[in-house]
Design an enzyme around this catalytic site. Structure first.
Site, PDB file in Angstrom:
ATOM      1  N   HIS A 162       0.837  -1.221   0.000  1.00 49.79           N
ATOM      2  CA  HIS A 162       0.000   0.000   0.000  1.00 49.79           C
ATOM      3  C   HIS A 162       0.865   1.261   0.000  1.00 49.79           C
ATOM      4  CE1 HIS A 162      -3.346  -2.692   1.247  1.00 49.79           C
ATOM      5  NE2 HIS A 162      -2.400  -3.251   1.969  1.00 49.79           N
ATOM      6  N   SER A 283      15.189  21.745 -15.260  1.00 55.91           N
ATOM      7  CA  SER A 283      13.978  22.533 -15.448  1.00 55.91           C
ATOM      8  C   SER A 283      14.371  23.887 -16.030  1.00 55.91           C
ATOM      9  CB  SER A 283      13.288  22.732 -14.098  1.00 55.91           C
ATOM     10  OG  SER A 283      12.445  23.856 -14.141  1.00 55.91           O
ATOM     11  N   LYS A 289      16.322  21.713 -10.020  1.00 60.21           N
ATOM     12  CA  LYS A 289      15.696  20.437 -10.377  1.00 60.21           C
ATOM     13  C   LYS A 289      16.622  19.487 -11.138  1.00 60.21           C
ATOM     14  CE  LYS A 289      11.852  19.434  -9.853  1.00 60.21           C
ATOM     15  NZ  LYS A 289      10.608  19.818 -10.485  1.00 60.21           N
ATOM     16  N   GLU A 296      10.107   8.508 -16.510  1.00 64.76           N
ATOM     17  CA  GLU A 296       8.747   9.031 -16.711  1.00 64.76           C
ATOM     18  C   GLU A 296       8.267   8.742 -18.136  1.00 64.76           C
ATOM     19  OE1 GLU A 296       8.049  13.172 -15.216  1.00 64.76           O
ATOM     20  OE2 GLU A 296      10.025  12.859 -14.355  1.00 64.76           O
TER      21      GLU A 296
END
Ligand code: ARG
Length: 472
Positions: A162, A283, A289, A296
């Site tokens: 979970h 970024s 970043k 992704e």
């Protein structure tokens, strides 16, 4: 693609009007299927060779056909071949140019054959090669994963259910879970290859051909393991393509799940692993970043392959026997599936090669989850407390640990004894992370020794594919 010089269509005889320009554009497939010209030509060479062996084609015709086709393939590979949309597809482009170059012998190549069995043969040859490339790419990725598993066999991290900290595991054990997912993918694709590797040629348009063909010989020449048994089925069947894309979709789902874990692990709150700078992007606005765009995108690209599976299933569902032009729509999803899966596997392997574990971060996260609670319950069970009672006792101890911001292993013996008098000082052996993982000491368990043994078995399996797994 060009249309400047328009050679006649190979089926023009029956028609009095030329094809509407819109229909020509709408029905052409050469812009897509020129990609498997090599496989189409290989099929044609085998067909011509067989026709000459059985006496349907003269040896002289066979020789000019074979050398003509080889020259065309060389031109295609050198980028010196002019594809013509007016000639519809790869098959008619190649045949037309062959006849332009060698004359009447070129017109004899299509004896005893149809584009229906021709295209099915070409697609199968293309897929067989793609399957071998993909098998190699899966294997290469498994190699990288195994190396990490061996290196991190003793690295403790939180295991989750979970997405909540559940029980301590080792990072090596987690890597071997990935390995198993990929191993099943490889196994499925190897099975699929057997069904792909059958010969449709000889089925002609749908009913077979009156020529005394030798299908077994054509199969042998092309390295097929068997024949498609029924001519109607042979020209209409695309199960093999659906099965291939289905296996690929599942492999992409696996890569997507792995990507999701990487994205979580590199995020600041987790900070479990670090990927090489060359594998991340920045970024345009936030200078701090370092984004995991590669995993992704792998996660994102799984959507395409899942979509292609759907497209192929729907493409087939309404088709009566035998060949229908709908089937032409199978190429784009198939090709994109091959490209996407191959790219994702390669990118993933190279990216994982840069993965570094932040072992201290993992340990810290494992320490904070009261994740040895089950070990404490098992300890009580060993001291004759019924499991349900043990579960309740430990639950209350955990509440106390959480309220006071500590791990169970950081509580004093007296404090623990307040929850159950059977607890003694040996409890701390089971409350440590190392004690907990070492206790899972059976095949498939997370004990570092077991992880090392499992990695060694996995390596042996990779070395000799076909070794049975899961043997006791
Ligand atoms: N381009 C066609 C395809 O991809 C080849 C077969 C055409 N057959 C036909 N009867 N029109 O399926």
């Amino acid at each position: 693609m060009s249309d400047e010089t328009l050679p006649p269509k190979l089926w023009a005889g029956r028609f009095t009007e030329s094809t509407d320009a819109l229909v020509e554009r709408f029905t052409e497939s050469v812009s897509v299927d020129h990609r498997f010209a090599k496989h189409d030509i290989r099929g044609s060479i085998a067909h011509a060779t067989m026709l000459a062996e059985v006496g349907v084609l003269s040896e002289a015709d066979r020789d000019v056909i074979v050398s003509g086709l080889e020259a065309i393939l060389a031109d295609i590979e050198a980028g010196d071949f002019e594809w013509r949309v007016s000639l519809e597809d790869v098959h008619m482009n190649v045949e037309s140019v062959l006849t332009e170059r060698i004359g009447d012998a070129g017109k004899r190549l299509h004896t005893g054959r149809s584009r229906n069995d021709q295209v099915a043969t070409g697609v199968r040859l293309f897929l067989r090669e793609a399957l071998d490339d993909i098998a190699g790419a899966i294997r290469a990725l498994q190699d990288v994963i195994l190396a990490i598993a061996e290196r991190e066999a003793g690295t403790v991290m939180p295991g989750f259910t979970h997405l909540q900290p559940a029980q301590p595991i080792t990072f090596g054990h987690h890597m071997l879970a990935w390995f198993e997912m990929l191993d099943r993918d490889a196994e499925r694709l190897a099975e699929c290859r057997r069904r792909v590797n059958r010969l449709p040629l000889g089925s002609a348009a749908l009913a077979g051909t009156p020529y005394p063909i030798d299908r077994a010989m054509t199969a042998r020449l092309l390295g097929f393991e068997g024949l498609c048994e029924n001519s109607l089925d042979a020209v209409s069947d695309r199960d093999f393509a659906i099965e291939f894309v289905s296996d690929c979709a599942l492999a992409m789902v696996h890569l997507s799940r792995m990507s999701e874990e990487l994205v979580l692990w590199v995020s600041a709150p987790f900070g479990f692993v670090e990927l090489g700078d060359a594998w991340c992007t920045g970024s345009s606005i936030m200078p701090q970043k370092k984004n995991p765009d590669v995993p992704e995108l792998v996660r994102g690209k799984s959507a395409r392959v899942i979509g292609h599976l759907n497209a192929l299933l729907v493409l087939m569902k309404g088709q009566p026997l035998a060949y229908n032009r709908d089937n032409q729509e199978d190429k784009a999803p198939l090709f994109d599936t091959v490209d996407t899966v191959t790219d994702c596997l390669r990118v993933f392997a190279a990216m994982l090669g840069t993965l570094e574990c932040r072992r201290e971060r993992m340990r810290e996260a494992a320490r904070l989850g009261c994740m040895t609670a089950t070990d404490l319950a098992d300890y009580l069970v060993r001291k004759a407390v019924p499991f349900r009672d043990a579960h309740d006792v430990v639950g209350r101890a955990v509440r106390r640990a959480v309220e006071t911001g500590r791990d169970l292993s950081e509580m004093a013996l007296d404090e623990l004894r307040a929850f159950s008098p059977v607890i003694e000082s040996d409890v701390f052996e089971v409350l440590t992370l190392e004690g907990s993982v070492a206790a899972r000491d059976h095949p498939g368990g997370t004990a570092p020794a077991r992880v090392r043994a499992a990695a060694a078995r996995a390596k042996a399996r990779l070395g000799s594919p076909g070794t049975p797994r899961g043997r006791c």
